[in-house]
Write an enzyme that holds these catalytic residues in place. Sequence first.
Site, mmCIF file in Angstrom:
data_model
loop_
_atom_site.group_PDB
_atom_site.id
_atom_site.type_symbol
_atom_site.label_atom_id
_atom_site.label_comp_id
_atom_site.label_asym_id
_atom_site.label_seq_id
_atom_site.Cartn_x
_atom_site.Cartn_y
_atom_site.Cartn_z
ATOM 1 N N HIS A 1 0.842 -1.190 0.000
ATOM 2 C CA HIS A 1 0.000 0.000 0.000
ATOM 3 C C HIS A 1 0.880 1.245 0.000
ATOM 4 C CE1 HIS A 1 -3.859 -2.104 1.697
ATOM 5 N NE2 HIS A 1 -3.346 -2.727 0.649
ATOM 6 N N GLU B 1 1.325 3.832 1.946
ATOM 7 C CA GLU B 1 2.075 4.200 3.144
ATOM 8 C C GLU B 1 3.359 3.385 3.261
ATOM 9 O OE1 GLU B 1 -2.332 4.178 4.483
ATOM 10 O OE2 GLU B 1 -1.097 3.336 2.876
ATOM 11 N N ALA C 1 -18.739 14.399 -26.535
ATOM 12 C CA ALA C 1 -18.043 15.478 -27.220
ATOM 13 C C ALA C 1 -18.972 16.059 -28.271
ATOM 14 C CB ALA C 1 -16.760 14.961 -27.875
ATOM 15 N N GLY D 1 -22.972 6.443 -28.522
ATOM 16 C CA GLY D 1 -23.774 7.425 -29.233
ATOM 17 C C GLY D 1 -25.016 7.783 -28.436
#
Length: 333
Positions: A51, A53, A155, A268
Amino acid sequence: MSFEAAMRLAIAQADRVKGTTYPNPPVGAVVLDSAGDIVGVGATEPVGGAHAEVVALRAAGERARGGTAVVTLEPCNHHGRTPPCVDALLAAGISTVVHAVADPNPVAADGAARLAGAGVTTVPGVLGAEVAGGSLREWLHKLRTGRPHVTWKVAGSVDGRSAAADGTSQWITSPQARADVHLRRAAADAVIVGTGTVVADDPALTARTPDGALYDRQPLRVVVGLREVAADRKVRNADSPTMLLRTRDPAEVLRALADRTDLFLESGPALASAFLRAGLIDRILAYVAPVLIGGPNTVIDTIGVDTLTQAPRWSYDSVLRVGPDVLLSLVPD
């Protein structure tokens, strides 16, 4: 270094590994020595690895003793594939732990309470909203709801068109906007389109660099619909795995992808509208180009709004310039 500045560095580390850590969350960590100087940085490794840390503590070595750990997510307090991060922080002699977001996973939670009980100073909530809406957005959503997070990427022109009257659509948005989309694809677990998009545009749906090379990590390509997908379509090539789902039901799509966290819908108007009607879009990323097109090819079909009072309202999460275009991030009200 201030806690906020260190947290921004930790956020950058988390962003760097987003998409590579599933089923673990993408977490970033920074270790400061007792004087406040950076002595270690790290991010979550792929599943089975360390991890964030632990990665940062390894880099810091003995310089971590008496220092501060700054982490985007509360350190875990359970033994899964790896030991608890709380144990590593205590063994390293960390005196202060700063985290942005509390761990909502009941199996791993309460790391901060255990640290405090051992005499470690804990500072919660530093840049918490930024982290929760950034690198941890999708992971937190799945913990809350039990289903993958769906981002609809759209877009279009400033008047809401996805193509000209003759069907031409390459390209409405700028190279900078398309490069941003490819970066987001590379971090997603899956990219979803309908068979209509495959037939009309023959997209590859891979994540590519501006010079056309494939990124190291590729999303699963998911094609939804009842039409056949010909073997010569680009989504059937070997660049990335492809899943064909013979359905039009968004709920069935999410059930088929239940083991994923971050879904990128690039379909679409028909499939996007189906997801909207089902209430299964959690974020909209709208790339808007400064061009007027007009005509019938709108970015969305009917979504069951007969009068304005029925229209679903969304809130702006962020508004960014991407080259000459604008990127709008929206979340449901």
